[in-house]
Design a protein around this motif. Structure first.
Motif, PDB file in Angstrom:
ATOM      1  N   VAL A  60      -4.913  57.409  19.766  1.00 37.27           N
ATOM      2  CA  VAL A  60      -4.390  56.327  18.965  1.00 37.27           C
ATOM      3  C   VAL A  60      -5.510  56.287  17.870  1.00 37.27           C
ATOM      4  O   VAL A  60      -6.406  55.814  18.080  1.00 37.27           O
ATOM      5  CB  VAL A  60      -4.244  55.031  19.826  1.00 37.27           C
ATOM      6  N   ALA A  61      -4.850  56.082  16.426  1.00 35.58           N
ATOM      7  CA  ALA A  61      -5.521  55.968  15.295  1.00 35.58           C
ATOM      8  C   ALA A  61      -5.010  54.928  14.690  1.00 35.58           C
ATOM      9  O   ALA A  61      -3.862  55.108  14.008  1.00 35.58           O
ATOM     10  CB  ALA A  61      -5.709  57.177  14.648  1.00 35.58           C
ATOM     11  N   GLU A  62      -5.467  53.617  14.537  1.00 38.61           N
ATOM     12  CA  GLU A  62      -4.848  52.643  14.035  1.00 38.61           C
ATOM     13  C   GLU A  62      -5.947  51.561  13.671  1.00 38.61           C
ATOM     14  O   GLU A  62      -6.876  51.138  14.129  1.00 38.61           O
ATOM     15  CB  GLU A  62      -4.166  51.905  14.925  1.00 38.61           C
ATOM     16  N   ASP A  63      -6.030  51.364  12.095  1.00 37.14           N
ATOM     17  CA  ASP A  63      -7.189  50.632  11.444  1.00 37.14           C
ATOM     18  C   ASP A  63      -6.920  48.979  11.778  1.00 37.14           C
ATOM     19  O   ASP A  63      -8.073  48.287  11.379  1.00 37.14           O
ATOM     20  CB  ASP A  63      -7.275  50.816  10.163  1.00 37.14           C
TER      21      ASP A  63
ATOM     22  N   GLN B 262      -3.114  57.983  29.644  1.00 37.39           N
ATOM     23  CA  GLN B 262      -4.500  58.064  29.399  1.00 37.39           C
ATOM     24  C   GLN B 262      -4.555  57.739  28.026  1.00 37.39           C
ATOM     25  O   GLN B 262      -3.690  58.352  27.029  1.00 37.39           O
ATOM     26  CB  GLN B 262      -5.348  59.080  29.857  1.00 37.39           C
ATOM     27  N   VAL B 263      -5.452  57.061  27.443  1.00 36.48           N
ATOM     28  CA  VAL B 263      -5.426  56.624  26.047  1.00 36.48           C
ATOM     29  C   VAL B 263      -6.965  56.938  25.598  1.00 36.48           C
ATOM     30  O   VAL B 263      -7.852  56.776  26.307  1.00 36.48           O
ATOM     31  CB  VAL B 263      -5.262  55.134  25.987  1.00 36.48           C
ATOM     32  N   GLU B 264      -6.870  57.518  24.356  1.00 33.62           N
ATOM     33  CA  GLU B 264      -8.140  57.833  23.581  1.00 33.62           C
ATOM     34  C   GLU B 264      -7.802  57.054  22.385  1.00 33.62           C
ATOM     35  O   GLU B 264      -7.335  57.108  21.348  1.00 33.62           O
ATOM     36  CB  GLU B 264      -8.320  59.206  23.142  1.00 33.62           C
ATOM     37  N   GLY B 265      -8.948  55.808  22.047  1.00 31.87           N
ATOM     38  CA  GLY B 265      -8.787  54.944  21.190  1.00 31.87           C
ATOM     39  C   GLY B 265      -8.723  53.377  21.518  1.00 31.87           C
ATOM     40  O   GLY B 265      -9.107  53.116  22.735  1.00 31.87           O
ATOM     41  N   PRO B 266      -8.265  52.624  20.671  1.00 35.93           N
ATOM     42  CA  PRO B 266      -8.170  53.089  19.209  1.00 35.93           C
ATOM     43  C   PRO B 266      -9.152  53.342  18.321  1.00 35.93           C
ATOM     44  O   PRO B 266     -10.067  52.743  18.177  1.00 35.93           O
ATOM     45  CB  PRO B 266      -7.284  51.673  18.734  1.00 35.93           C
ATOM     46  N   HIS B 267      -8.862  54.354  17.376  1.00 35.83           N
ATOM     47  CA  HIS B 267      -9.917  54.705  16.221  1.00 35.83           C
ATOM     48  C   HIS B 267      -9.511  54.266  14.997  1.00 35.83           C
ATOM     49  O   HIS B 267      -8.240  54.126  14.556  1.00 35.83           O
ATOM     50  CB  HIS B 267      -9.854  56.201  16.295  1.00 35.83           C
ATOM     51  N   CYS B 268     -10.390  53.522  14.467  1.00 32.11           N
ATOM     52  CA  CYS B 268      -9.652  52.972  13.034  1.00 32.11           C
ATOM     53  C   CYS B 268     -10.093  53.605  11.805  1.00 32.11           C
ATOM     54  O   CYS B 268      -9.890  53.358  11.024  1.00 32.11           O
ATOM     55  CB  CYS B 268     -10.646  51.396  12.921  1.00 32.11           C
ATOM     56  N   ASP B 269     -10.701  55.007  12.156  1.00 36.10           N
ATOM     57  CA  ASP B 269     -11.054  55.779  10.958  1.00 36.10           C
ATOM     58  C   ASP B 269     -10.752  57.327  11.344  1.00 36.10           C
ATOM     59  O   ASP B 269     -10.668  57.429  12.453  1.00 36.10           O
ATOM     60  CB  ASP B 269     -12.170  55.484  10.101  1.00 36.10           C
TER      61      ASP B 269
END
Length: 119
Positions: free
Chosen positions: A8-11, A29-36
């Motif tokens: 998940v990539a969300e700023d 399973q979740v990897e994140g959230p990544h903001c950049d």
């Protein structure tokens, strides 16, 4: 058998947390959230996800380069955007799904299931 991993990539912090919670509650399973882009790219390089949910515009730019790397590795992509239309995203990434913000949690999970079972 391990559950599929969703990157998940969300700023926007609240939206990112909500996406992650929605995906986790559905049993993934979740990897994140990544903001950049850079942190999402690093996570992808460490572990290839089964699906990626990407906001199109992150803190450090538009995610097209990351999306292309994911697509090159056959990772299904779901764009989650409030700035770009489904038509605009389809022109750039015709095999990706696009969800427009705000998007109900059930639609997010339906999209994840759709791309996971489209093989």
């Amino acid at each position: 058998m391990s559950q599929p991993c969703i990157l998940v990539a969300e700023d926007e912090w609240i939206i990112g947390a909500d996406l992650c919670e929605t995906v986790e509650e559905a049993g993934y399973q979740v990897e994140g959230p990544h903001c950049d882009i850079s942190s999402a790219m690093l996570a992808f390089q460490k572990h290839k996800p089964d699906v990626a949910i990407l906001d199109v515009q992150l803190d450090d730019g538009v995610v097209y380069a990351l999306a292309q790397k994911l697509a090159d590795e056959q990772v299904p992509i779901i764009f989650h955007s409030g700035r770009f239309s489904c038509e605009e995203m389809h022109e750039v990434f015709p095999n990706a799904l696009t969800l427009l913000k705000p998007c109900p949690p059930a639609d997010v999970i339906a999209a994840v299931k759709q791309v996971l079972h489209s093989d």
